[in-house]
Design an enzyme around this catalytic site. Structure first.
Site, mmCIF file in Angstrom:
data_model
loop_
_atom_site.group_PDB
_atom_site.id
_atom_site.type_symbol
_atom_site.label_atom_id
_atom_site.label_comp_id
_atom_site.label_asym_id
_atom_site.label_seq_id
_atom_site.Cartn_x
_atom_site.Cartn_y
_atom_site.Cartn_z
ATOM 1 N N GLU A 108 2.823 -32.168 -12.684
ATOM 2 C CA GLU A 108 1.483 -31.525 -12.662
ATOM 3 C C GLU A 108 1.579 -30.024 -12.438
ATOM 4 O OE1 GLU A 108 -0.230 -34.077 -14.277
ATOM 5 O OE2 GLU A 108 -1.238 -32.214 -13.849
HETATM 6 C C1 LIG Z 1 8.737 -38.708 -12.649
HETATM 7 C C2 LIG Z 1 8.072 -37.750 -13.574
HETATM 8 C C3 LIG Z 1 6.842 -38.066 -14.119
HETATM 9 C C4 LIG Z 1 6.226 -37.206 -15.030
HETATM 10 N N1 LIG Z 1 5.051 -37.569 -15.630
HETATM 11 C C5 LIG Z 1 4.574 -36.824 -16.664
HETATM 12 C C6 LIG Z 1 3.481 -37.277 -17.465
HETATM 13 O O1 LIG Z 1 2.896 -38.330 -17.202
HETATM 14 N N2 LIG Z 1 3.102 -36.540 -18.530
HETATM 15 C C7 LIG Z 1 3.714 -35.374 -18.861
HETATM 16 O O2 LIG Z 1 3.326 -34.756 -19.847
HETATM 17 N N3 LIG Z 1 4.743 -34.896 -18.122
HETATM 18 C C8 LIG Z 1 5.191 -35.592 -17.043
HETATM 19 N N4 LIG Z 1 6.250 -35.144 -16.294
HETATM 20 C C9 LIG Z 1 6.851 -33.862 -16.642
HETATM 21 C C10 LIG Z 1 6.576 -32.795 -15.605
HETATM 22 O O3 LIG Z 1 5.237 -32.393 -15.665
HETATM 23 C C11 LIG Z 1 7.592 -31.652 -15.857
HETATM 24 O O4 LIG Z 1 8.848 -32.134 -15.413
HETATM 25 C C12 LIG Z 1 7.203 -30.382 -15.140
HETATM 26 O O5 LIG Z 1 6.063 -29.811 -15.707
HETATM 27 C C13 LIG Z 1 8.335 -29.336 -15.175
HETATM 28 O O6 LIG Z 1 8.844 -29.178 -16.466
HETATM 29 P P1 LIG Z 1 10.429 -29.280 -16.684
HETATM 30 O O7 LIG Z 1 10.894 -30.538 -16.085
HETATM 31 O O8 LIG Z 1 10.722 -29.046 -18.106
HETATM 32 O O9 LIG Z 1 11.041 -28.099 -15.820
HETATM 33 P P2 LIG Z 1 11.208 -26.592 -16.315
HETATM 34 O O10 LIG Z 1 9.951 -26.113 -16.938
HETATM 35 O O11 LIG Z 1 12.470 -26.473 -17.091
HETATM 36 O O12 LIG Z 1 11.382 -25.841 -14.922
HETATM 37 C C14 LIG Z 1 12.639 -25.704 -14.240
HETATM 38 C C15 LIG Z 1 12.432 -24.711 -13.093
HETATM 39 O O13 LIG Z 1 12.043 -23.441 -13.609
HETATM 40 C C16 LIG Z 1 10.814 -23.019 -13.063
HETATM 41 N N5 LIG Z 1 10.008 -22.343 -14.099
HETATM 42 C C17 LIG Z 1 9.800 -22.729 -15.366
HETATM 43 N N6 LIG Z 1 9.015 -21.846 -16.013
HETATM 44 C C18 LIG Z 1 8.707 -20.889 -15.114
HETATM 45 C C19 LIG Z 1 7.908 -19.721 -15.142
HETATM 46 N N7 LIG Z 1 7.237 -19.329 -16.226
HETATM 47 N N8 LIG Z 1 7.871 -18.953 -14.028
HETATM 48 C C20 LIG Z 1 8.536 -19.310 -12.922
HETATM 49 N N9 LIG Z 1 9.271 -20.419 -12.825
HETATM 50 C C21 LIG Z 1 9.360 -21.196 -13.894
HETATM 51 C C22 LIG Z 1 10.128 -24.290 -12.579
HETATM 52 O O14 LIG Z 1 9.216 -24.047 -11.522
HETATM 53 C C23 LIG Z 1 11.318 -25.129 -12.126
HETATM 54 O O15 LIG Z 1 11.682 -24.784 -10.831
HETATM 55 C C24 LIG Z 1 6.846 -35.966 -15.348
HETATM 56 C C25 LIG Z 1 8.069 -35.629 -14.751
HETATM 57 C C26 LIG Z 1 8.687 -36.505 -13.899
HETATM 58 C C27 LIG Z 1 10.022 -36.126 -13.308
#
Ligand SMILES: Cc1cc2nc3c(=O)[nH]c(=O)nc-3n(C[C@H](O)[C@H](O)[C@H](O)COP(=O)(O)OP(=O)(O)OC[C@H]3O[C@@H](n4cnc5c(N)ncnc54)[C@H](O)[C@@H]3O)c2cc1C
Length: 568
Positions: free
Chosen positions: A426
């Site tokens: 989220e």
């Molecule tokens: C168990 C689980 C359930 C989930 N359920 C859903 C779901 O139902 N539907 C759905 O669509 N998604 C879902 N997600 C996905 C979740 O919303 C994403 O994992 C989350 O938004 C982070 O994206 P990412 O994993 O690609 O991390 P990344 O975006 O790669 O982030 C990695 C790190 O970089 C930081 N970062 C990235 N961009 C920036 C920025 N611009 N500025 C500063 N810091 C930054 C982040 O804060 C984080 O610390 C789920 C994830 C999990 C693990």
């Protein structure tokens, strides 16, 4: 001591922290009288204690699994979902026109938090469905609303949200899933989505996916994203689940926790979908669902904190170690410190969450712009602080158990593992903090300033009767105001962003002080006063170190080059 729903805490907060009377006095929520609220909280508490809490370990020990493409949920989860659906809990705040109860979000949020404490992984299923209901209410055509909303509100059909793709996480604008118009008003949706919570189940007759995808003429980035409703089974002419749509669960993720909630890789191969909202207006529509979910995810953290606290307290009351008056570890000062922090922080986070929900209710009931901006300001604070509290409290819960906290059979570790993801999904907590210091300050800090005025006025009035608590709250608020003004004056966004997380934490600390002060004033001779004094003396002072970090700027965080960071 099994889970006990904190109904009395809610009743107290409704009355003394968030002025629920004001919500009940609006035409929209006139039905939500004190008696109704009490009855609903008590009934929900029973469901959580008797039906959901017994499922908590099942989810962890026997995770959802995929058998030849068919999803099997953890033992008892199907009965749990049915009990939630039959009780009408999914549609508590949904539009009565479609079978919902139209109750305030403040009440729904309280119920959701209790459900999270009882069984977090199952609770995520109704939470996702509620978010989809709200998005459809606001953005779908009447035809879609008439067909889907009654079924989702009744819990016959469930809902999911599909944003994430391998290359598009926090950067949603990078998504590449496609939607081609079919020429009959429907679309063919193709692409892969990852990490989809409750992407399938074996208890709802249909699973309705809200999917973000791009139309052929879409511009790059978030402005070219549209939202589609893509059901697992295509409704037949009677509105019943008909033929299977062209989508499937490819696999389930192996996770650190939250095992009872299937996290799915979804494949859409020209699946039939219907547009929700305007073409290329998908983000606006999805934001309705995301804001709903952010409120709920903050509550998930607080629920986990409550569950972890109750379990740690039970252990401390029984575990004998060392010489103490009672003979148990409860009387060691350090164990007391941990338990008091756990309880005081849970109370603070819960009050902030309810204030967020109350602002949403007031905004919906009155349309007043000040309430709209109050709700927007509190959303990232609630999401990040609620989930931080869940992590910190459940970690302390493990510590209170000593070695037994590290042994899975106590269940203490499960709270910690399960809640960890709430700070990630989220919108990560880092993204929430950036939202607070950027978008939520685009009004020049007006909404923040108005809230700080209220806190200072309240503390000023409390000085007469409780100077030792009111003084520190006033001073912390004034320091927060100075840092807020400093942040807003920084034109280099990296300067703001480098300090965003400590700033958000300091804001939450101050808000927690405000609500504890209110509680102490309402119950000057009781438990609430003692808890408030602990919070204000021991936890609130963290704000000053956090504000120093918030103003440190970006130079130090970028001081090392990438080469220097990898060098030994
Ligand atoms: C168990 C689980 C359930 C989930 N359920 C859903 C779901 O139902 N539907 C759905 O669509 N998604 C879902 N997600 C996905 C979740 O919303 C994403 O994992 C989350 O938004 C982070 O994206 P990412 O994993 O690609 O991390 P990344 O975006 O790669 O982030 C990695 C790190 O970089 C930081 N970062 C990235 N961009 C920036 C920025 N611009 N500025 C500063 N810091 C930054 C982040 O804060 C984080 O610390 C789920 C994830 C999990 C693990």
């Amino acid at each position: 001591m099994p889970y006990r729903a904190p109904v009395a805490d809610y009743e107290f907060l409704f009355r003394h922290a968030v002025d629920f009377d004001r919500i009940a006095a609006t035409d929209k929520f006139a039905e939500a009288s004190e008696d109704v609220v009490s009855a609903i909280l008590t009934e929900a508490g029973k469901l959580c204690e008797e039906v959901m809490a017994p499922l908590q370990r099942n989810g962890d020990l026997e995770p959802a699994r995929l058998e030849n493409g068919v999803l099997r949920t953890s033992p008892g989860f199907s009965d749990g979902w049915n009990a939630i659906a039959e009780g009408g809990w999914i549609g508590m705040s949904a539009d009565p026109e479609y079978g919902g109860m139209g109750l305030p979000m403040t009440l729904t949020t309280a119920v959701n938090e209790m459900m999270s404490a009882a069984c977090l992984s199952l609770q995520l299923a109704p939470l996702m469905t509620q978010g989809q209901i709200e998005a459809l209410e606001h953005h779908a055509s009447d035809e879609l609303k008439n067909l889907y909303l009654p079924k989702m509100i009744a819990g016959e059909w469930s809902g999911t949200m599909n944003l994430t793709e391998p290359q598009a996480g926090s950067d949603v604008g990078a998504l590449t899933s496609k939607a081609e118009p079919n020429g009959d008003g429907t679309y063919s949706v193709s692409g892969q989505k990852i990490f989809i919570s409750w992407g399938d189940n074996d208890f709802a007759e249909n699973v309705c996916h809200l999917v973000l995808a791009r139309l052929p003429d879409a511009v790059p980035g978030t402005k070219g994203i549209s939202l589609f409703l893509v059901p697992k089974y295509l409704p037949d002419e009677n509105g019943n689940p008909g033929v299977a749509n062209d989508l499937k669960v490819v696999s389930l993720e192996h996770k650190m926790g939250l095992h009872g909630s299937p996290t799915c890789v979804m494949q859409y191969d020209g699946a039939k979908g219907w547009l929700v909202g305007k073409e290329h207006g998908g983000m606006a529509a999805m934001f309705t669902m995301m804001n709903n979910a952010r409120l709920g995810v903050g509550g998930q953290g607080i629920g986990a904190a409550e569950g972890a606290y109750q379990q740690a307290l039970e252990y401390a009351l029984e575990r004998k170690q060392g010489k103490t008056p009672s003979g148990t570890i409860l009387d060691h000062a350090d164990v007391r410190r941990m338990l008091m922090s756990m309880r005081a922080d849970t109370f603070a986070a819960r009050a902030i969450m309810l204030a967020n929900a109350a602002a949403i209710d007031m905004a919906n009931a009155t349309g007043d712009a000040d309430w709209v901006s109050r709700a927007a300001l509190l959303t990232p604070i609630n999401k990040a602080f609620g989930t931080e509290t869940g992590m910190r409290v459940s970690e302390e819960g493990v510590q209170v158990h000593g070695g037994m906290g590290f042994i899975e059979e106590t269940g203490a570790a499960q709270f910690y593992r399960d809640v960890r993801v709430t700070a990630i999904y989220e919108g990560t907590n880092g993204i929430q903090a950036m939202d607070l210091v950027a978008r939520k300050m685009m009004d020049g800090g007006e909404a923040a300033s108005r809230l700080l005025d209220e806190i200072e006025d309240h503390a000023e009035r409390a000085r007469g009767s409780m100077p030792e608590l009111a003084g520190p709250v006033w001073e912390a608020t004034e320091s927060l105001r100075e840092t807020t003004e400093w942040l807003i004056s920084q034109s280099d966004m990296n300067t703001r962003f480098a300090g965003a997380v400590p700033y958000l934490k300091a804001f939450a600390r101050v808000l927690g002080g405000h609500y504890h002060l209110k509680a102490a004033l309402a119950e000057p001779n009781g438990t609430r006063f003692k808890l408030a004094r602990f919070y204000i003396n021991a936890l609130l002072p963290e704000f000053s170190g956090l504000l120093v970090q918030a103003q440190n700027g970006a130079d130090d965080v970028f001081a090392l080059s990438a080469e220097e960071m990898v060098a030994a």
